[in-house]
Motif scaffolding. Structure first.
Motif, PDB file in Angstrom:
ATOM      1  N   ALA A 422      -6.260   1.151   8.962  1.00 37.58           N
ATOM      2  CA  ALA A 422      -6.956   0.917  10.238  1.00 37.58           C
ATOM      3  C   ALA A 422      -6.268   1.670  11.374  1.00 37.58           C
ATOM      4  O   ALA A 422      -6.930   2.289  12.223  1.00 37.58           O
ATOM      5  CB  ALA A 422      -7.010  -0.581  10.536  1.00 37.58           C
ATOM      6  N   LEU A 423      -4.931   1.631  11.392  1.00 36.34           N
ATOM      7  CA  LEU A 423      -4.192   2.345  12.426  1.00 36.34           C
ATOM      8  C   LEU A 423      -4.420   3.856  12.321  1.00 36.34           C
ATOM      9  O   LEU A 423      -4.660   4.525  13.332  1.00 36.34           O
ATOM     10  CB  LEU A 423      -2.698   2.033  12.303  1.00 36.34           C
ATOM     11  N   ALA A 424      -4.358   4.378  11.101  1.00 38.04           N
ATOM     12  CA  ALA A 424      -4.565   5.815  10.905  1.00 38.04           C
ATOM     13  C   ALA A 424      -5.958   6.236  11.341  1.00 38.04           C
ATOM     14  O   ALA A 424      -6.132   7.295  11.977  1.00 38.04           O
ATOM     15  CB  ALA A 424      -4.322   6.182   9.436  1.00 38.04           C
ATOM     16  N   CYS A 425      -6.961   5.427  11.027  1.00 41.57           N
ATOM     17  CA  CYS A 425      -8.332   5.741  11.461  1.00 41.57           C
ATOM     18  C   CYS A 425      -8.437   5.738  12.979  1.00 41.57           C
ATOM     19  O   CYS A 425      -9.091   6.614  13.574  1.00 41.57           O
ATOM     20  CB  CYS A 425      -9.314   4.729  10.866  1.00 41.57           C
ATOM     21  N   TYR A 426      -7.798   4.766  13.620  1.00 41.58           N
ATOM     22  CA  TYR A 426      -7.817   4.712  15.079  1.00 41.58           C
ATOM     23  C   TYR A 426      -7.165   5.956  15.681  1.00 41.58           C
ATOM     24  O   TYR A 426      -7.712   6.574  16.609  1.00 41.58           O
ATOM     25  CB  TYR A 426      -7.106   3.452  15.558  1.00 41.58           C
ATOM     26  N   THR A 438      -0.116  11.935  12.059  1.00 39.84           N
ATOM     27  CA  THR A 438      -0.522  10.627  11.549  1.00 39.84           C
ATOM     28  C   THR A 438       0.250  10.263  10.289  1.00 39.84           C
ATOM     29  O   THR A 438       0.736   9.131  10.141  1.00 39.84           O
ATOM     30  CB  THR A 438      -2.030  10.630  11.246  1.00 39.84           C
ATOM     31  N   ILE A 439       0.377  11.216   9.369  1.00 41.00           N
ATOM     32  CA  ILE A 439       1.131  10.972   8.139  1.00 41.00           C
ATOM     33  C   ILE A 439       2.581  10.621   8.466  1.00 41.00           C
ATOM     34  O   ILE A 439       3.163   9.700   7.864  1.00 41.00           O
ATOM     35  CB  ILE A 439       1.074  12.209   7.223  1.00 41.00           C
ATOM     36  N   GLY A 440       3.187  11.331   9.409  1.00 45.43           N
ATOM     37  CA  GLY A 440       4.577  11.063   9.779  1.00 45.43           C
ATOM     38  C   GLY A 440       4.779   9.644  10.299  1.00 45.43           C
ATOM     39  O   GLY A 440       5.713   8.944   9.886  1.00 45.43           O
TER      40      GLY A 440
END
Length: 456
Positions: A422-426, A438-440
């Motif tokens: 959810a955080l990555a999508c945001y 984002t991956i980091g």
């Protein structure tokens, strides 16, 4: 003093062009859009070696081909500037840094993948990959699905793959055929999808008339095809003759050779097919490991399809036969990289003299539009596959008549994986964060959660 001598047909001195391609190769992060943008900036805007229209002409040709379009674009522009050897150098340098980086990362994964720290890193990284693939669905769909028939093709492809288990190559070829049929009935159908406005951009220093060109020749085309096919399959034949204690090299060589000719729409489009075969048929990987390989490939320069090198490395390490596992892993990764990219060079060098004819062929444009629409559904299927194996610990198979699919065991859901996804999508959709950033962050969150769990 350059070691690469200039020939009469070199538009740019080969040594200077090689330095430019090496510089580009170190900046090819962020998927094909970012890679094409780097070439646009360096070759069109900064050095002005090629005009904007000619650059887009080359890009449009490369979208007709299976394989990574950015790497093929580099090969094609290298061919325009320095002939065949220029194309080989440009395309080769585009692949080399990522290949070496992923070889190192694959080694680290196999050696330390079961350690607590690496497990924690992947616990954070794997959910972020779901967001990256979801963003790819959104971007490709926004660009490509410009007609109701295209939307229907995308939805149909998703259903065929996700619920009925239709093989990926069958979906690609059926979509191309339907695209061809629809282009004959719907005038605007073949206009779907674009790479952006074809503005003139800065005036090039070199006119189109001075770029490398050659007349189509059946004799030369036959020679290129014969040499290309020989280079493509001789390594596989050598492994078949001299390494008989394990079938992994021949299996991987033939499988990835086949995958190389059906990778329309980029790496995301074929990864679900590769993952399914690698896990369920050949048993090279465990179910969740394709997500980890994709995460590693996202952090390296070059084409994302390099993830197949990770698959080969891990698979051969686990099925080495009489060879040392590390030797088998390195040999397999090199072999699979070879059979994946030799076709890319072959397609470009063979097809470049005919590019103008292909560009004017509306039937090919319609087939490509159909395939591009289907790719949206294919990537959606990949997102479902990754989510199933990342957000849940267990799944169950459903086989009811023609239906063949997996369902998650709801009680096995992973709350941390859901939260990180959810955080990555945001971050990627609302804040426009890049995939590397984002991956980091997600990797750091994984380490933090692991640290808290180890304390308590």
């Amino acid at each position: 003093m350059t070691l690469l001598k200039t020939r009469p047909d070199d538009v740019i001195p080969l040594g200077e062009a090689t330095k430019a391609w090496f510089g580009i190769s170190l900046q090819t992060f962020g998927g094909p859009a970012g890679q094409i943008a780097v070439m646009q900036h360096t070759l069109v805007d900064e050095k002005r070696w090629i005009g904007q229209k000619r650059f887009l002409h080359a890009l449009n040709f490369c979208t007709l081909l299976p394989g990574p379009e950015a790497q093929q674009l580099a090969t094609y522009v290298g061919w325009l500037l320095n002939g065949t050897r220029g194309g080989l150098i440009a395309g080769g340098l585009f692949v080399l840094p990522g290949m070496l980086a992923l070889l190192v990362l694959s080694t680290i994964y196999v050696a330390f993948g079961n350690s607590g720290t690496v497990t924690a890193l992947f616990a954070g990284v794997a959910p972020s990959v779901i967001a990256i693939v979801a963003q790819a669905v959104h971007r490709v769909g926004k660009r490509s699905l410009t007609h109701p028939a295209l939307i229907a093709l995308a939805v149909g492809s998703f259903i065929a793959l996700t619920l009925f288990g239709v093989p990926f190559p069958a979906v690609v070829f059926a979509s191309g055929f339907l695209g061809w049929l629809l282009s004959r009935r719907i005038k605007e159908f073949a206009e779907g999808g674009s790479h952006g406005p074809a503005d003139d951009g800065p005036a090039p220093l070199i006119s189109d008339d001075h770029l490398h060109h050659e007349l189509p020749s059946k004799r030369k085309s036959f020679a290129v095809l014969a040499i290309g096919l020989t280079l493509w399959f001789v390594p596989v034949a050598l492994f078949a003759l001299f390494v008989r204690s394990t079938p992994v090299f021949v299996d991987q060589g033939l499988f990835f050779s086949g995958a190389a000719v059906v990778t329309f729409g980029g790496a995301y489009a074929v990864l679900a097919y590769v993952a399914q075969q690698a896990v369920s048929v050949y048993h090279w990987l465990a179910p969740g490991e394709m997500v980890r390989g994709l995460a590693l490939a996202e952090t390296t320069p070059g084409p994302l399809i390099m993830v197949v090198q990770f698959v080969a490395f891990v698979g051969a390490y686990r099925h080495p036969g009489d060879l040392n596992p590390w030797v088998a892993a390195v040999l397999a990764s090199l072999l699979v990289t070879w059979v994946t990219f030799v076709p890319c060079f072959l397609f470009v060098i063979l097809g470049a003299p005919y590019v103008e004819r292909l560009r004017g062929n509306k039937s090919i444009a319609g087939a490509l539009t159909g395939i591009t629409a289907a790719v949206v559904g294919v990537i959606g299927n990949l997102a479902v596959y990754f989510a199933l194996h990342t957000l849940f610990d267990r799944s169950r198979s459903v086989d009811a008549g023609p239906l063949h699919f997996d369902l998650p065991v709801v009680s096995s859901w992973d709350p941390v994986a859901f939260a990180i996804t959810a955080l990555a999508c945001y971050l990627m959709f609302a804040r426009n964060w890049k995939s590397m950033r984002t991956i980091g962050l997600c990797a750091l969150i994984g380490l933090g959660v692991f640290g808290v769990q180890s304390v308590f």
